[in-house]
Design a protein around this motif. Sequence first.
Motif, mmCIF file in Angstrom:
data_model
loop_
_atom_site.group_PDB
_atom_site.id
_atom_site.type_symbol
_atom_site.label_atom_id
_atom_site.label_comp_id
_atom_site.label_asym_id
_atom_site.label_seq_id
_atom_site.Cartn_x
_atom_site.Cartn_y
_atom_site.Cartn_z
ATOM 1 N N GLY A 40 0.790 -1.224 0.000
ATOM 2 C CA GLY A 40 0.000 0.000 0.000
ATOM 3 C C GLY A 40 0.824 1.276 0.000
ATOM 4 N N GLY A 41 2.081 1.151 -0.348
ATOM 5 C CA GLY A 41 2.930 2.335 -0.417
ATOM 6 C C GLY A 41 3.686 2.637 0.864
ATOM 7 N N SER A 42 3.780 1.667 1.760
ATOM 8 C CA SER A 42 4.463 1.892 3.035
ATOM 9 C C SER A 42 5.949 1.552 2.987
ATOM 10 C CB SER A 42 3.774 1.110 4.158
ATOM 11 O OG SER A 42 3.860 -0.283 3.920
ATOM 12 N N LEU A 43 6.483 1.355 1.795
ATOM 13 C CA LEU A 43 7.904 1.092 1.592
ATOM 14 C C LEU A 43 8.349 -0.193 2.287
ATOM 15 C CD1 LEU A 43 10.181 2.479 0.021
ATOM 16 C CD2 LEU A 43 10.794 3.700 2.075
ATOM 17 N N ALA A 44 7.502 -1.234 2.154
ATOM 18 C CA ALA A 44 7.799 -2.505 2.797
ATOM 19 C C ALA A 44 7.874 -3.657 1.804
ATOM 20 C CB ALA A 44 6.744 -2.802 3.863
ATOM 21 N N CYS A 45 7.857 -3.358 0.509
ATOM 22 C CA CYS A 45 7.976 -4.398 -0.510
ATOM 23 C C CYS A 45 8.514 -3.743 -1.778
ATOM 24 C CB CYS A 45 6.621 -5.085 -0.771
ATOM 25 S SG CYS A 45 5.407 -4.085 -1.640
ATOM 26 N N ALA A 46 8.592 -4.494 -2.832
ATOM 27 C CA ALA A 46 9.059 -3.939 -4.113
ATOM 28 C C ALA A 46 8.089 -4.292 -5.230
ATOM 29 C CB ALA A 46 10.459 -4.454 -4.425
ATOM 30 N N THR A 47 6.799 -4.452 -4.885
ATOM 31 C CA THR A 47 5.817 -4.884 -5.884
ATOM 32 C C THR A 47 5.272 -3.739 -6.729
ATOM 33 O OG1 THR A 47 4.012 -4.772 -4.282
ATOM 34 C CG2 THR A 47 5.162 -6.903 -4.519
ATOM 35 N N CYS A 60 12.594 12.712 -11.612
ATOM 36 C CA CYS A 60 11.958 11.839 -10.615
ATOM 37 C C CYS A 60 12.751 11.789 -9.318
ATOM 38 C CB CYS A 60 11.803 10.424 -11.169
ATOM 39 S SG CYS A 60 10.547 10.290 -12.431
ATOM 40 N N GLY A 61 13.999 12.211 -9.362
ATOM 41 C CA GLY A 61 14.836 12.168 -8.173
ATOM 42 C C GLY A 61 15.464 10.798 -7.984
ATOM 43 N N GLU A 62 16.338 10.732 -7.009
ATOM 44 C CA GLU A 62 17.025 9.478 -6.699
ATOM 45 C C GLU A 62 16.303 8.729 -5.593
ATOM 46 O OE1 GLU A 62 21.170 9.902 -5.913
ATOM 47 O OE2 GLU A 62 21.475 11.260 -7.602
ATOM 48 N N ALA A 63 16.479 7.424 -5.591
ATOM 49 C CA ALA A 63 15.921 6.600 -4.524
ATOM 50 C C ALA A 63 16.635 6.899 -3.217
ATOM 51 C CB ALA A 63 16.067 5.119 -4.877
ATOM 52 N N GLY A 64 15.868 6.990 -2.145
ATOM 53 C CA GLY A 64 16.448 7.171 -0.824
ATOM 54 C C GLY A 64 17.016 5.860 -0.296
ATOM 55 N N GLU A 65 17.593 5.921 0.893
ATOM 56 C CA GLU A 65 18.250 4.750 1.483
ATOM 57 C C GLU A 65 17.294 3.574 1.661
ATOM 58 O OE1 GLU A 65 20.485 3.491 5.645
ATOM 59 O OE2 GLU A 65 20.253 5.616 5.172
ATOM 60 N N PHE A 66 16.109 3.818 2.226
ATOM 61 C CA PHE A 66 15.162 2.726 2.469
ATOM 62 C C PHE A 66 14.588 2.192 1.162
ATOM 63 C CE2 PHE A 66 14.930 4.990 6.606
ATOM 64 C CZ PHE A 66 15.460 3.963 7.371
ATOM 65 N N GLU A 67 14.338 3.092 0.216
ATOM 66 C CA GLU A 67 13.862 2.644 -1.087
ATOM 67 C C GLU A 67 14.930 1.793 -1.770
ATOM 68 O OE1 GLU A 67 12.257 4.360 -5.374
ATOM 69 O OE2 GLU A 67 12.698 5.785 -3.760
ATOM 70 N N ALA A 69 17.116 -0.079 -0.352
ATOM 71 C CA ALA A 69 17.130 -1.392 0.293
ATOM 72 C C ALA A 69 15.997 -2.271 -0.236
ATOM 73 C CB ALA A 69 17.024 -1.238 1.810
ATOM 74 N N MET A 70 14.840 -1.683 -0.446
ATOM 75 C CA MET A 70 13.717 -2.453 -0.992
ATOM 76 C C MET A 70 13.983 -2.830 -2.450
ATOM 77 S SD MET A 70 11.259 -3.163 1.126
ATOM 78 C CE MET A 70 12.580 -3.589 2.245
ATOM 79 N N LEU A 71 14.603 -1.939 -3.197
ATOM 80 C CA LEU A 71 14.925 -2.253 -4.595
ATOM 81 C C LEU A 71 15.929 -3.386 -4.709
ATOM 82 C CD1 LEU A 71 15.009 1.323 -6.108
ATOM 83 C CD2 LEU A 71 13.483 -0.544 -6.798
ATOM 84 N N ASP A 72 16.734 -3.593 -3.669
ATOM 85 C CA ASP A 72 17.655 -4.725 -3.667
ATOM 86 C C ASP A 72 16.897 -6.050 -3.719
ATOM 87 O OD1 ASP A 72 19.933 -3.156 -3.650
ATOM 88 O OD2 ASP A 72 20.195 -3.265 -1.475
ATOM 89 N N LEU A 73 15.631 -6.042 -3.313
ATOM 90 C CA LEU A 73 14.796 -7.242 -3.345
ATOM 91 C C LEU A 73 14.137 -7.447 -4.711
ATOM 92 C CD1 LEU A 73 12.950 -6.774 0.069
ATOM 93 C CD2 LEU A 73 14.992 -8.152 -0.381
#
Length: 103
Positions: A40-47, A60-67, A69-73
């Motif tokens: 639901g957009g809570s930055l807890a998955c990469a779907t 669009c800007g760069e991905a932040g640190e938590f994003e 980490a999720m993109l690594d998945l």
Amino acid sequence: MQLTWKLPGGGAVTATVDYGQSLMEAALAQDVPGVVGECGGSLACATCHVYVDPEWAAKCGEAGEFEGAMLDLAEERRETSRLSCQIEAHPDLDGLVLEVPEG
């Protein structure tokens, strides 16, 4: 603003998106295949992983640190990979093109 999602296999979905809406929310509202948004957009998955067209990446800007980490998945991560829940529609993104990964 207008936004286009290029789909695996060559199709595309183009839609008008409201300013302030996340691009994941917009994709879900348009039933874009391959964008699920399980968390639901809570930055807890990469779907909601998408590839930003390189010409649009700076806007669009760069991905932040938590994003990041999720993109690594995410499968098949690229330099322009982003989670669409983390990109908000704004006037500078009118005409944006995103590519939905396979799988």
